[in-house]
Scaffold this active site. Structure first.
Site, short mmCIF file in Angstrom:
data_model
loop_
_atom_site.label_atom_id
_atom_site.label_comp_id
_atom_site.label_asym_id
_atom_site.label_seq_id
_atom_site.Cartn_x
_atom_site.Cartn_y
_atom_site.Cartn_z
N GLY A 20 0.46 -1.30 -0.50
CA GLY A 20 0.02 0.03 0.04
C GLY A 20 0.43 1.35 0.39
CB CYS A 21 0.09 5.24 -0.82
SG CYS A 21 -1.39 5.03 -0.31
CE1 TYR A 22 -1.12 8.15 4.01
CE2 TYR A 22 -3.38 7.15 3.54
CZ TYR A 22 -2.76 8.04 4.17
OH TYR A 22 -3.56 9.09 4.02
#
Length: 345
Positions: free
Chosen positions: A148-150
Site C-alpha cells: 500500500g501507499c502509506y
C-alpha cells in the site's frame, strides 16, 4: 513482455499505462474493466489520445492467461482475491495492487477490510513486494502483493531502525498525510473539491486497513512483535504522501548507528534517496517519480527519532513500485521504464 491491466480506469491503472508505454520491454496487449467494457479508454482519459491503448475489454481470465506474460490487477479491494485463483498457472506473473494478498490470513483481512479474500493457500504463495527489502523473493515469485501507499513510505522509514534494534518497537507512532488521489477515482462526499479544499482532516483513526500491513512487515523482518499507532490525514493536493514516524531510541543508540543503519540498508537502491539528517523533504520534490526521499531528526531531549519520508502515492506508492517489481521478476534493471526525474515545481 506482453502486459494486461485489469482495472485500467482507476488512477493506479492509468498510471501503469503511462509508465508501461515508455518501458523498453513492455507491450500492453489489452486493458480490462468490467464496469466500462466496450468504452474507449481515450474517451475516459483524453490525455491518452494518440497512444496504442484502445478499447476496454470485459475481464476474460482465459484470454489473459493465453496472451499475457504479466498481468497487473488495479481493482478495488475484494476483487483480486476472486480473480487470482482463476488466473494462476505455471507461466503468468501476477502483480496485485489492490491489497487482497498483503495480509497473512483471510481472517485478518476480513477484520480490517470487512470483505472476503482468497483462501489461505493463495495468500501463502504471495510475495510482499517491498522491492528494496524483498528483491530476492520477488525475483522468483509468480504472485506479488504490491504494498500500500502509506506502508511503502512508513516501512522504508522504519525498517532500518527496527531490524537493527535501534528503536523500541512498541513506541512507534506514524502520522501520515496523503493527496486526494489516494481515495481513488470513484465519487464520494469526502473527496469532493468543496469538502477537501482549504481543509485537512484525519480519517479512519485507529482502524485504517494499512495498520496491520505495517505491523506485519516490521515484525516479520525484525523478528519482534510490533504495535504501532497510525493516523492518516487527507490534504488538499492531488498527489503525494508525507509520513512522520516517531519512536523511542533504545539505550545507547547514537547518531552514528542510525546513519550506518540507513546507509547500509539503501546503498545501491536507486529509488531511495537519503537526505541530509535534519532536513525536511517535501512531496513536491518526488512528484511524478518513483523516488522515496527520507531524512531523520534525533530529539536529544526526549530520546526519540523522527523520520520523515515522502513519495508520490500513485507512482512509488502504487504503479511505479509495481513496475519496479516486474523488472526484478523479469531480471531487468530495476530502473527500466522508471528512470525519470520528478516534476518540479
Amino acid at each position: 513482455m506482453n502486459i494486461s491491466i485489469i482495472g485500467a480506469t482507476g488512477y493506479s491503472g492509468v498510471e501503469l499505462i503511462r509508465l508501461l508505454l515508455r518501458h523498453p520491454e513492455a507491450n500492453i496487449t489489452a486493458v480490462y474493466s468490467n464496469s466500462q467494457a466496450g468504452s474507449y479508454l481515450q474517451d475516459i482519459y483524453p490525455h491518452l489520445s494518440h497512444t496504442a491503448v484502445d478499447t476496454l475489454q470485459e475481464i476474460d481470465t482465459a484470454r489473459i492467461q493465453q496472451e499475457s506474460d504479466v498481468v497487473f490487477i488495479a481493482t478495488p479491494s475484494g476483487v483480486s482475491g476472486k480473480l487470482v485463483p482463476q488466473l494462476m498457472n505455471d507461466t503468468l506473473r501476477i502483480i496485485d495492487l489492490s491489497g487482497d494478498f498483503r495480509l497473512e490470513t483471510p481472517e485478518l483481512y476480513k477484520k480490517w477490510y470487512a470483505k472476503d479474500t482468497a483462501e489461505q493457500p493463495y495468500l501463502e504463495q504471495a510475495v510482499y513486494g517491498l522491492t528494496e527489502w524483498m528483491a530476492d523473493a520477488v525475483q522468483g515469485a509468480r504472485l506479488i502483493a504490491n504494498p500500500g501507499c502509506y506502508p511503502t513510505a512508513s516501512l522504508l522509514s522504519l525498517l532500518p531502525l527496527t531490524v537493527n534494534g535501534l528503536i523500541d518497537e512498541k513506541s512507534i507512532i506514524i502520522d501520515a498525510k496523503s493527496g486526494v488521489t489516494g481515495a481513488g477515482r470513484s465519487v464520494s462526499l469526502g473527496s469532493q473539491f468543496c469538502e477537501v479544499n482549504e481543509s485537512i482532516a484525519a480519517y479512519k483513526v485507529a482502524k485504517h486497513q494499512h495498520t496491520p500491513e505495517i505491523e506485519q512487515t516490521l515484525g516479520r523482518l525484525s523478528g519482534r512483535e510490533v504495535i504501532i499507532s497510525f493516523t492518516p490525514h487527507l490534504v488538499p493536493m492531488n498527489r503525494g504522501i508525507l509520513t512522520t514516524a516517531y519512536a523511542s531510541l533504545t539505550p545507547g543508540t547514537g547518531h552514528e548507528a542510525i546513519h550506518q543503519a540507513f546507509h547500509s540498508a539503501y546503498e545501491g537502491k536507486p529509488f531511495v534517496r537519503l537526505r541530509k539528517p535534519g532536513s525536511n523533504p517535501k512531496t513536491k520534490e518526488v512528484y511524478g517519480s518513483n523516488y522515496c526521499d527520507i531524512a531523520w531528526h534525533v530529539d536529544e531531549r526526549t530520546n526519540r527519532i523522527i523520520v520523515l519520508a515522502v513519495i508520490d502515492n500513485v507512482v512509488k506508492g502504487a504503479a511505479g513500485q509495481a513496475v519496479q517489481n516486474m523488472n526484478v521478476m523479469a531480471g531487468l534493471p530495476e530502473t527500466a521504464g522508471l528512470d525519470f526525474t520528478p516534476v518540479y515545481p
